[in-house]
Design an enzyme around this catalytic site. Structure first.
Site, PDB file in Angstrom:
ATOM      1  CG  LEU A  86      20.885  -4.643  37.827  1.00 56.81           C
ATOM      2  CD1 LEU A  86      22.349  -4.291  38.061  1.00 56.81           C
ATOM      3  CD2 LEU A  86      20.746  -5.923  37.009  1.00 56.81           C
ATOM      4  N   PRO A  87      17.796  -6.127  40.776  1.00 61.97           N
ATOM      5  CG  PRO A  87      17.282  -8.412  40.729  1.00 61.97           C
ATOM      6  CD  PRO A  87      18.158  -7.380  40.084  1.00 61.97           C
ATOM      7  CE  LYS A 115      11.858   2.818  45.568  1.00 71.61           C
ATOM      8  NZ  LYS A 115      10.527   2.976  45.003  1.00 71.61           N
ATOM      9  CB  THR A 164      15.105   0.089  45.344  1.00 72.60           C
ATOM     10  OG1 THR A 164      14.211   0.844  44.535  1.00 72.60           O
ATOM     11  CG2 THR A 164      14.987   0.531  46.796  1.00 72.60           C
TER      12      THR A 164
HETATM   13  P1  NAD Z   1      12.773  -7.730  38.228  1.00 72.02           P
HETATM   14  O1  NAD Z   1      13.273  -8.859  39.040  1.00 72.02           O
HETATM   15  O2  NAD Z   1      11.536  -7.872  37.427  1.00 72.02           O
HETATM   16  O3  NAD Z   1      13.945  -7.248  37.211  1.00 72.02           O
HETATM   17  C1  NAD Z   1      15.310  -7.258  37.534  1.00 72.02           C
HETATM   18  C2  NAD Z   1      16.044  -7.861  36.343  1.00 72.02           C
HETATM   19  O4  NAD Z   1      17.455  -7.822  36.598  1.00 72.02           O
HETATM   20  C3  NAD Z   1      15.687  -9.332  36.100  1.00 72.02           C
HETATM   21  O5  NAD Z   1      15.156  -9.491  34.782  1.00 72.02           O
HETATM   22  C4  NAD Z   1      17.022 -10.068  36.285  1.00 72.02           C
HETATM   23  O6  NAD Z   1      17.174 -11.181  35.418  1.00 72.02           O
HETATM   24  C5  NAD Z   1      18.023  -8.968  35.968  1.00 72.02           C
HETATM   25  N1  NAD Z   1      19.355  -9.235  36.516  1.00 72.02           N
HETATM   26  C6  NAD Z   1      19.710  -9.581  37.768  1.00 72.02           C
HETATM   27  N2  NAD Z   1      21.045  -9.736  37.854  1.00 72.02           N
HETATM   28  C7  NAD Z   1      21.548  -9.483  36.618  1.00 72.02           C
HETATM   29  C8  NAD Z   1      22.848  -9.492  36.065  1.00 72.02           C
HETATM   30  N3  NAD Z   1      23.928  -9.788  36.810  1.00 72.02           N
HETATM   31  N4  NAD Z   1      22.991  -9.188  34.765  1.00 72.02           N
HETATM   32  C9  NAD Z   1      21.899  -8.886  33.995  1.00 72.02           C
HETATM   33  N5  NAD Z   1      20.636  -8.861  34.458  1.00 72.02           N
HETATM   34  C10 NAD Z   1      20.466  -9.165  35.753  1.00 72.02           C
HETATM   35  O7  NAD Z   1      12.658  -6.488  39.227  1.00 72.02           O
HETATM   36  P2  NAD Z   1      11.852  -5.107  38.984  1.00 72.02           P
HETATM   37  O8  NAD Z   1      10.511  -5.231  39.570  1.00 72.02           O
HETATM   38  O9  NAD Z   1      12.044  -4.671  37.579  1.00 72.02           O
HETATM   39  O10 NAD Z   1      12.682  -4.154  39.973  1.00 72.02           O
HETATM   40  C11 NAD Z   1      13.995  -3.697  39.657  1.00 72.02           C
HETATM   41  C12 NAD Z   1      14.420  -2.691  40.709  1.00 72.02           C
HETATM   42  O11 NAD Z   1      13.481  -1.609  40.724  1.00 72.02           O
HETATM   43  C13 NAD Z   1      14.440  -3.258  42.139  1.00 72.02           C
HETATM   44  O12 NAD Z   1      15.538  -2.749  42.819  1.00 72.02           O
HETATM   45  C14 NAD Z   1      13.122  -2.778  42.719  1.00 72.02           C
HETATM   46  O13 NAD Z   1      13.183  -2.660  44.141  1.00 72.02           O
HETATM   47  C15 NAD Z   1      12.967  -1.438  42.031  1.00 72.02           C
HETATM   48  N6  NAD Z   1      11.574  -0.968  41.898  1.00 72.02           N
HETATM   49  C16 NAD Z   1      10.592  -1.792  41.467  1.00 72.02           C
HETATM   50  C17 NAD Z   1       9.288  -1.313  41.345  1.00 72.02           C
HETATM   51  C18 NAD Z   1       8.163  -2.197  40.873  1.00 72.02           C
HETATM   52  O14 NAD Z   1       6.998  -1.774  40.975  1.00 72.02           O
HETATM   53  N7  NAD Z   1       8.437  -3.374  40.321  1.00 72.02           N
HETATM   54  C19 NAD Z   1       8.996   0.012  41.677  1.00 72.02           C
HETATM   55  C20 NAD Z   1      10.036   0.854  42.079  1.00 72.02           C
HETATM   56  C21 NAD Z   1      11.333   0.341  42.174  1.00 72.02           C
END
Ligand code: NAD
Length: 295
Positions: free
Chosen positions: A64-65, A170, A95
């Site tokens: 999740l975000p 992290k 994260t």
């Molecule tokens: P993203 O926004 O693409 O995905 C997050 C998903 O969570 C979204 O699809 C959103 O609709 C869903 N969501 C939010 N609240 C929700 C709820 N209550 N119920 C159901 N679904 C819900 O983000 P991401 O890029 O996939 O990143 C996710 C996590 O991973 C973050 O914490 C980010 O910091 C971490 N991260 C991302 C990367 C990257 O390269 N994108 C790398 C390492 C870590």
């Protein structure tokens, strides 16, 4: 294993694909229909509610975000902690801030559920290739239960310490990544102004002492590094909003223990300013636009 996966955005849906590939039965939920459909295309079953995902799961994984989403998904009245069956293992790969990670794990423990914080490094490419690094906080025995599932999505599984330690590691990592992407952007902007060809500069630095992961994988100049978002108009990848969030979390963590982080603080300010000017959805490597625009 029967796995419930919540949050199938940029990172979540390729993780679902690798879990399915490894022979797990995955049911996914995301509040965004488009993200849920990506999970279905990756081989997961689509659930119409979070509760449906949690009900029969032996393991629940969330991606999740930010902290508030994790607190809501786990802690609300019909959240994961309230609805999971006894013995379900909970793994949060998002994260988030250390405090939220510890608070949610404590709530889970109060209901007799084991929980790990297991944030990842390696980006979307690592999620797609199943080569993520997992930094895990929680008990070592619980990590051993989770290991086969984490190994389906990642290559390096590192036990960082007790609850919240995965998040602490992290935040240290992402503070370095933000700083090194800004450094890479400064070097390539200055190099171009000094008349250097970017390909030549890359060939030199990538084998010299200035090399770093940001330069090798996410070079902010197009046409040189295949995996870089600069080749696709800075489509994220790892969004500016996510990097700005992580850098602010790193500042909170630094303040909580009186750690001096002058470059981390500058990186947080630069990314927040770039985010606030409408660039939140671009890849974090787009920070070169801010650097290049400054005189
Ligand atoms: P993203 O926004 O693409 O995905 C997050 C998903 O969570 C979204 O699809 C959103 O609709 C869903 N969501 C939010 N609240 C929700 C709820 N209550 N119920 C159901 N679904 C819900 O983000 P991401 O890029 O996939 O990143 C996710 C996590 O991973 C973050 O914490 C980010 O910091 C971490 N991260 C991302 C990367 C990257 O390269 N994108 C790398 C390492 C870590």
């Amino acid at each position: 294993m029967t796995i419930g996966f919540i949050g199938t955005g940029n990172m979540g849906y390729p993780m679902v694909r690798n879990l399915v590939k490894a022979g797990n039965k995955v049911t996914a939920f995301d509040r965004l229909q488009s993200a849920l459909q990506s999970a279905a295309a990756a081989g997961g079953a689509m659930a119409s509610s979070q509760k449906e995902v949690v009900m029969d799961a032996e393991i629940v994984i969330t991606m999740l975000p930010a902290g508030q989403h994790v607190r809501t998904v786990y802690g609300s009245d019909d959240g994961v902690i309230a609805t999971a069956s006894n013995g379900t293992l909970l793994i949060d790969c998002s994260t988030i801030d250390v405090e939220s990670a510890r608070a949610v794990a404590k709530e889970a423990a109060a209901r007799g559920l084991d929980m790990l914080d297991a944030p990842v490094s390696g980006g979307v490419a690592g999620a797609e290739e199943g080569t993520l690094t997992f930094m895990v906080g929680g008990s070592a025995e619980v990590l051993e239960r989770a290991r086969p599932v984490l190994e389906a999505m990642g290559k390096n599984i590192v036990h960082a310490g007790d609850s919240g330690s995965g998040q602490a590691a992290k935040l240290c990592n992402n503070m370095m990544l933000g700083i090194s992407m800004i450094g890479t952007s400064e070097a390539f902007t200055m190099g171009q102004k000094l008349g250097l060809n970017p390909q030549t500069l890359f060939d030199i630095i990538s084998t010299a002492s200035g090399s770093c992961w940001a330069l090798q994988n996410h070079l902010p100049i197009p046409g040189i590094v295949e995996t870089a978002a600069s080749n696709r108009g800075f489509r994220a990848g790892f969004a500016v909003a996510m990097m700005a969030k992580d850098l602010r979390l790193a500042q909170l963590a630094a303040k909580s223990v009186d750690a001096s982080t002058p470059l981390g603080s500058t990186a947080a300010a630069l990314y927040t300013s770039f985010e606030d000017s409408g660039n939140q959805d671009l890849d974090y490597s787009a920070i070169i636009k801010l650097i290049a625009a400054q005189t």
